[in-house]
Scaffold this active site. Structure first.
Site, PDB file in Angstrom:
ATOM      1  N   LYS A 198      43.710  50.002   1.373  1.00 27.23           N
ATOM      2  CA  LYS A 198      42.569  49.533   2.155  1.00 27.23           C
ATOM      3  C   LYS A 198      41.274  49.633   1.364  1.00 27.23           C
ATOM      4  CE  LYS A 198      43.215  53.680   4.893  1.00 27.23           C
ATOM      5  NZ  LYS A 198      43.841  54.087   6.140  1.00 27.23           N
ATOM      6  N   LYS A 226      48.916  48.933  -5.924  1.00 26.22           N
ATOM      7  CA  LYS A 226      49.256  49.399  -4.578  1.00 26.22           C
ATOM      8  C   LYS A 226      48.476  48.604  -3.535  1.00 26.22           C
ATOM      9  CE  LYS A 226      47.278  53.210  -3.092  1.00 26.22           C
ATOM     10  NZ  LYS A 226      46.870  54.555  -2.691  1.00 26.22           N
ATOM     11  N   LYS A 276      39.314  57.032  -6.718  1.00 23.67           N
ATOM     12  CA  LYS A 276      38.383  56.772  -5.621  1.00 23.67           C
ATOM     13  C   LYS A 276      36.938  56.973  -6.045  1.00 23.67           C
ATOM     14  CE  LYS A 276      41.348  57.905  -1.681  1.00 23.67           C
ATOM     15  NZ  LYS A 276      41.495  58.681  -0.466  1.00 23.67           N
TER      16      LYS A 276
HETATM   17  P1  AMP Z   1      45.950  56.655   3.963  1.00 26.17           P
HETATM   18  O1  AMP Z   1      45.666  55.351   4.575  1.00 26.17           O
HETATM   19  O2  AMP Z   1      45.406  56.788   2.568  1.00 26.17           O
HETATM   20  O3  AMP Z   1      45.598  57.791   4.856  1.00 26.17           O
HETATM   21  O4  AMP Z   1      47.522  56.695   3.786  1.00 26.17           O
HETATM   22  C1  AMP Z   1      48.404  56.982   4.834  1.00 26.17           C
HETATM   23  C2  AMP Z   1      49.823  57.028   4.343  1.00 26.17           C
HETATM   24  O5  AMP Z   1      50.252  55.735   3.894  1.00 26.17           O
HETATM   25  C3  AMP Z   1      50.072  57.971   3.149  1.00 26.17           C
HETATM   26  O6  AMP Z   1      51.277  58.666   3.365  1.00 26.17           O
HETATM   27  C4  AMP Z   1      50.172  57.053   1.975  1.00 26.17           C
HETATM   28  O7  AMP Z   1      50.961  57.590   0.936  1.00 26.17           O
HETATM   29  C5  AMP Z   1      50.831  55.848   2.607  1.00 26.17           C
HETATM   30  N1  AMP Z   1      50.523  54.624   1.865  1.00 26.17           N
HETATM   31  C6  AMP Z   1      49.294  54.086   1.663  1.00 26.17           C
HETATM   32  N2  AMP Z   1      49.379  52.942   0.957  1.00 26.17           N
HETATM   33  C7  AMP Z   1      50.698  52.744   0.709  1.00 26.17           C
HETATM   34  C8  AMP Z   1      51.440  51.724   0.014  1.00 26.17           C
HETATM   35  N3  AMP Z   1      50.818  50.678  -0.525  1.00 26.17           N
HETATM   36  N4  AMP Z   1      52.788  51.842  -0.058  1.00 26.17           N
HETATM   37  C9  AMP Z   1      53.426  52.909   0.511  1.00 26.17           C
HETATM   38  N5  AMP Z   1      52.786  53.887   1.174  1.00 26.17           N
HETATM   39  C10 AMP Z   1      51.444  53.822   1.273  1.00 26.17           C
HETATM   40  N1  TRP Z   2      45.632  62.242   1.884  1.00 26.82           N
HETATM   41  C1  TRP Z   2      46.505  61.547   2.758  1.00 26.82           C
HETATM   42  C2  TRP Z   2      46.373  60.055   2.484  1.00 26.82           C
HETATM   43  O1  TRP Z   2      45.421  59.588   1.955  1.00 26.82           O
HETATM   44  C3  TRP Z   2      46.214  61.821   4.213  1.00 26.82           C
HETATM   45  C4  TRP Z   2      46.488  63.251   4.585  1.00 26.82           C
HETATM   46  C5  TRP Z   2      45.572  64.186   4.919  1.00 26.82           C
HETATM   47  C6  TRP Z   2      47.758  63.859   4.693  1.00 26.82           C
HETATM   48  N2  TRP Z   2      46.169  65.355   5.243  1.00 26.82           N
HETATM   49  C7  TRP Z   2      47.506  65.205   5.107  1.00 26.82           C
HETATM   50  C8  TRP Z   2      49.055  63.438   4.457  1.00 26.82           C
HETATM   51  C9  TRP Z   2      48.546  66.101   5.276  1.00 26.82           C
HETATM   52  C10 TRP Z   2      50.101  64.352   4.630  1.00 26.82           C
HETATM   53  C11 TRP Z   2      49.845  65.686   5.035  1.00 26.82           C
HETATM   54  O2  TRP Z   2      47.223  59.331   2.831  1.00 26.82           O
END
Ligand code: AMP
Ligand code: TRP
Length: 335
Positions: free
Chosen positions: A201, A198, A114
């Protein structure tokens, strides 16, 4: 016996969840409400590591919460809340930050990914400490299991290390050590245009992502234009056919049909027929979620009230853990 506790979070960093978020995480959260004591949150404190405007943060936090309810989380059966509504997250994060080595934090691969786009030294310190705030999220609730996608595995390992360290130094029973709950088949949904990366977003192109709140027509176009591989066989083969394999995983997860059955069904069929079925399965899944989310967003007062109920339940647990942690670390009681 008390039910095991499950907790997870999702960032309000875009205007919609995508298919990876849905299949890898949120969809798992729904059935866990029936078997676990469940806590799910919109992690707005994590979202400010990438400096949204106030209006963006506000809107995206509500959109994220509405999608969680629309996907089937039930305020009666789980605690759905906004992270910043429970002040203890930031407090415990600070304690854990003071127990984390610079090198240890520097090894987190998500930070490396990131921060790369900001240029040397320009990413915020918050982005660097992000996994430690996540550890605080998890430990505050004495969490047993954390349902997430594969990209979060390393953060959960860090959380376990920090819990162990705290328990060893200050009090053996302060924190429960959590385990990741990762569903192998959907742990990494990939980008439709770059099926070795992957779906994300922050790094996928709009063409590579399927958003939950997107118009059916756009979803259909994106699936039909997904990169497939040379040859015309519809078989799972991560090495040689990552595009087709990703679509097979998606269709399998959405329809509850095994990959082997799908392979058999599409013998002799072209990519076009197959992709059309994938598109329809995605649209069928997302359309009712979108409809429910729109309804929830049309009544902000009610949505905010639902989140307040979740926060009250979460606060009760977080406060109890914090009392223990403060005392164990040697902070004087406040009364
Ligand atoms: P985030 O949007 O980074 O907060 O991710 C939310 C959840 O979605 C987390 O548990 C990530 O591991 C899962 N996640 C994000 N992108 C993917 C993906 N491409 N495939 C599977 N899980 C994902
Ligand atoms: N870091 C996680 C992601 O990007 C989001 C997250 C924040 C999270 N706190 C958490 C996931 C606690 C599981 C448990 O997806």
């Amino acid at each position: 016996m008390a039910r095991p506790r499950v907790l997870s979070g999702i960032q309000p960093t875009s205007d919609s969840f995508h298919l990876g978020n849905y299949l890898g995480a949120v969809r798992q959260w729904v059935p866990l409400q029936e078997t676990h004591d469940a806590f799910y949150m919109v992690v707005d404190l994590h979202a400010i590591t990438v400096t949204p405007t106030a209006a963006e943060l506000r809107a995206r936090t509500r959109v994220a919460a509405a999608q969680l309810f629309a996907c089937g989380l039930d305020p009666e059966r789980s605690s759905v809340f906004v992270q910043s509504h429970v002040r203890e997250h930031a407090e415990l994060a600070w304690m854990l930050i003071c127990m984390t080595g610079m090198g240890e934090a520097g090894r987190m691969t998500q930070f490396k990914d990131k921060s790369a786009k900001y240029g040397e030294g320009s990413a915020s310190v918050g982005l660097f400490t992000y996994p430690i705030l996540q550890a605080a999220d998890i430990l505050l609730y004495q969490t047993d299991q954390v349902p997430v996608g594969a990209d979060q595995k390393q953060h959960i390992e860090l959380t376990r290390d920090l819990a162990q360290r705290f328990n060893t130094r200050y009090g053996a029973k302060t924190f429960t050590l959590p385990n990741p709950y990762i569903v192998k088949e959907v742990e990494k949904i990939t980008d439709l245009q770059d099926p070795t990366a992957k779906m994300s977003k922050s790094s996928s192109s709009p063409q590579g992502i399927l958003d939950v709140l997107e118009e059916p027509g756009t979803l259909r176009k994106k699936v039909m234009r997904a990169v497939t591989d040379t040859g015309s066989e519809i078989v799972a083969d991560d090495e040689n056919k990552p595009g087709v394999t990703n679509l097979l995983r998606i269709l399998s997860a959405l329809t509850g049909t095994t990959i082997a059955d799908l392979e058999a069904r599409y013998v002799g069929a072209g990519y076009g027929t197959f992709k059309k079925d994938v598109a329809e399965a995605v649209i069928e899944t997302f359309a009712p979620i979108r409809e429910r989310a729109e309804k929830l967003l049309a009544n902000e007062a009610e949505l905010d009230r639902m989140l307040a109920v979740g926060a009250a339940k979460a606060r009760a647990v977080a406060q109890e853990t914090m009392e223990k942690a403060r005392d164990a670390m040697g902070f004087l009681p406040t009364h």
